[in-house]
Each structure stands twice: as structure tokens, then as C-alpha cells.
Write an enzyme that holds these catalytic residues in place. Structure first.
Site, short mmCIF file in Angstrom:
data_model
loop_
_atom_site.label_atom_id
_atom_site.label_comp_id
_atom_site.label_asym_id
_atom_site.label_seq_id
_atom_site.Cartn_x
_atom_site.Cartn_y
_atom_site.Cartn_z
N ASP A 135 0.86 -1.19 0.00
CA ASP A 135 0.00 0.00 0.00
C ASP A 135 0.89 1.23 0.00
O ASP A 135 2.03 1.17 -0.46
CB ASP A 135 -0.96 -0.04 1.20
CG ASP A 135 -2.28 0.66 0.90
OD1 ASP A 135 -2.25 1.83 0.50
OD2 ASP A 135 -3.35 0.04 1.09
N HIS A 167 2.08 1.92 -3.22
CA HIS A 167 1.17 2.86 -3.86
C HIS A 167 1.68 4.29 -3.81
O HIS A 167 0.92 5.22 -4.00
CB HIS A 167 -0.21 2.77 -3.19
CG HIS A 167 -0.89 1.46 -3.38
ND1 HIS A 167 -2.13 1.17 -2.84
CD2 HIS A 167 -0.52 0.35 -4.06
CE1 HIS A 167 -2.48 -0.07 -3.17
NE2 HIS A 167 -1.51 -0.58 -3.91
#
Length: 358
Positions: A266, A289
Site C-alpha cells: 500500500d 502505492h
């Protein structure tokens, strides 16, 4: 289009406090612990772009010598370091160190493996305290052990003048949680999972030189903290591990993150509601991310990311809010950002939503 290789010498984004529904303008371990005596502990003032960083809480008055410190060792409280449950021993060792009227050092020896169930290291403590992690802390994989609170594993709460360091490893053993995530298996109901390491309502905090890996959910979260210096962290988890943010910052002021390597499933760094005066420098990010600012109710300001390399990430630098939310972001700067094979280099998204309904 994927960004193959790109260098942004000065990308600066200013968001002038617009609500989210408006359009936005542009010690290595001492074998003799007496060696700690005389070492000056690094409670020091820092500067960010020429101004005192957290000067109200990181003044030079905080400086102290370790000549007067008292050393505690978790093994002296029953921890064996052989992979057996050491939760009670750590709890008792912390209480002893925290109640010491002189500065204390709590040592987790190297070449040892300590299994811990959820535990809260609670303050306030009577004096400054340093946790030296040289060995490995392993999370219990028994999910029933988290029945009282699914969101926490290791928590430091209401502690001032705290340092956590040492070069050791914190392993969340997250695989069992990832396998039972609705983001991995659509047939499963969505349930929460623990953040590996939480600092809640801490002031004058240093976290440095640690390896944090395979968190159940987020790896490190700073919540309602003031005056934080983070450096030398290596945070890793598989690229497909769900919600495993590297460093999460919420409602925290005066925090500096530097010289850290983060690769997870993430955000490498996420900065959300109430956070102010945040600086990140010397960040290596990927997989993951990218570096993200904002959420549904984010009021975030004075954030500078100056010097980061992102490789193989889904996103580069991102500002996001939910539609219909009440958040804002102001004085946000990204500069000296280098990207390689990043799918979405720059994103400003006012209609972000990671669930069916906002």
C-alpha cells in the site's frame, strides 16, 4: 501511460485550504551495558528549511547524558528469547523502566526471538526512556489473541521523551491476516487487522534504525503525536499484501521522516487528518502505492516531500479526498522526486473512494 524514468527537480503543489468538494487549484548492543554511561543521547533540535523544527518540544534543554541512566533487560524479567511467549516479561520490564526516576534504557538482546501478543507500553513515565531492540519481536499468529482489539499489536501510549531504536527486527507475521482479508478473497467478510507498531499521544519521540516487516495491516502509525523524528527504517512486505502502509501519519504535528526504505502493498507514506508540519527526505519507495496525502476528512497542511525515489509503484505522489467530504490540504510541496516505472506519477483525486459507498 507508465512513466519509465523521470526526474522532477522541483514539483511544487500548493492547495489553498479548499474543501474537498470544490475543484483544487494548481548503540550497537553493548556486551557490557555500562558502556552506555557517558553516551549523550540524541535529544536534539532539528531545522527544516532554516527554521527550528519542533523547537517547543525538542529544545536543547532536553539533552542528557546516559551517565545517570538505569538499564533494564527483558531477560531479567523472564523473557527467554527462544520464540516462546514473552508478553508478560516485556510488560513487567516496561513497568519497571517506566517507573524509574532516572533515565532508563530497556534492552532487547540480539540473537534472540521474542513472541509477543498484543501489548501496550503505557506512560506517562517518570523520566526519559529508550527501548533498544537488538533482537527480533515476532507477532503471535493466533488471531484469537487479538480478540479485545483487532487493530493493535505493539502500542506506545502517552509517553514523552521516548526513543525506540537498535537495529533489530519487528515482524508482524501478517500472512495469516492477508489470507483472511476481503481484499484478497471476495467471499470473506471485511474485518480489521492490527497495525504492527502504534505511537499514540507521544511527545518528543525518536524512532530509528529498525527493520519492520510483514505487518498484519499498517506497519507504523503515528497518531496524535508531537515532535517526532523517524530515520533509518527499513519497512518491507509483499507487493500484494493488503493495506500494509509503511508509515502512517494522522493528527500529528512536527514530524520528520528521513533516510528510510519502504516497500509494501500500500502507501509507502500516508499523511492524513490533522497532520501539520510534516517533512520527508531521503525516501526510497517501492513496491507500493507511492506517497499519499489526504482522506475523507483530511485537514492537512505544511507538508514537504523533498528527495524521494519511487520504483515500480502504482502511484507516485498523490493527494486524495472523498467526494462530499469536508477535508482540505494546504501548502503541500513535492520536490526532487525521481520515478522509475511508475504507472500514475502525479494524482490529485477529489473523488477517491476505496469502498462501495463513500
Amino acid at each position: 501511460m507508465s512513466l519509465q524514468t523521470h526526474f522532477i527537480p522541483s514539483l511544487i503543489v500548493f492547495l489553498l485550504s479548499f474543501p474537498s468538494y470544490y475543484s483544487l487549484p494548481g548503540i550497537s548492543e553493548a556486551s557490557n551495558y555500562d558502556a552506555l554511561a557517558g553516551r549523550v543521547y540524541p535529544w536534539y533540535p532539528s531545522t527544516i528549511q532554516g527554521r527550528n523544527f519542533g523547537s517547543k518540544i525538542m529544545s536543547s534543554k532536553m539533552g542528557r547524558s546516559l551517565a545517570a541512566v538505569k538499564t533494564f533487560n527483558v531477560n531479567d524479567y523472564g523473557a527467554k528469547g527462544d520464540g516462546s511467549d514473552a508478553t508478560e516479561a516485556f510488560n513487567n520490564a516496561w513497568k519497571a523502566a517506566c517507573s524509574s526516576s532516572q533515565g532508563s534504557v530497556l534492552v532487547v538482546p540480539k540473537n534472540k526471538n521474542y513472541l509477543l501478543k498484543p501489548i501496550t507500553f503505557e506512560g506517562p513515565c517518570k523520566s526519559s526512556i529508550t527501548l533498544q531492540i537488538y533482537g527480533t519481536l515476532q507477532a503471535s499468529t493466533d488471531r484469537s489473541a487479538y480478540s479485545k482489539d483487532l487493530t493493535r499489536w505493539l502500542v506506545f501510549e502517552n509517553v514523552q521523551n521516548l526513543a525506540v531504536e537498535g537495529g533489530g527486527t519487528i515482524n508482524g507475521n501478517g500472512k495469516i491476516w492477508w489470507e483472511n482479508s476481503c481484499k484478497v478473497n471476495d467471499d470473506l467478510s471485511c474485518k480489521d487487522a492490527p497495525t504492527a507498531l502504534i505511537f499514540y499521544n507521544c511527545k518528543n519521540l525518536i524512532v530509528k534504525n529498525l527493520k519492520i516487516q510483514n505487518s498484519q495491516k499498517m506497519h507504523v502509525s503515528f497518531e496524535k503525536c508531537v515532535g517526532v523524528e523517524v530515520s533509518g527504517l527499513t519497512i518491507t512486505a509483499p507487493a500484494d499484501s493488503p493495506n500494509t502502509d509503511g508509515i502512517h501519519v494522522t493528527d500529528t504535528q512536527n514530524i520528520q521522516i528521513s533516510s528510510s526504505v519502504i516497500g509494501t502493498g500500500d502507501d509507502c507514506i500516508s499523511i492524513v487528518s490533522g497532520s501539520q508540519k510534516v517533512q520527508a527526505t531521503g525516501i526510497t519507495c517501492g513496491p507500493g502505492h507511492g506517497i499519499s496525502i489526504g482522506n475523507s476528512e483530511a485537514h492537512v497542511s505544511d507538508v514537504t516531500v523533498n528527495g524521494a525515489t519511487l520504483t515500480g509503484t502504482t502511484n507516485g505522489v498523490r493527494i486524495k479526498t472523498w467526494q462530499g467530504g469536508s477535508g482540505s490540504a494546504s501548502n503541500i510541496k513535492f520536490q526532487n522526486i525521481e520515478m522509475h516505472d511508475v504507472k500514475n506519477p502525479i494524482i490529485i483525486d477529489q473523488k477517491y473512494c476505496d469502498q462501495d459507498k463513500p
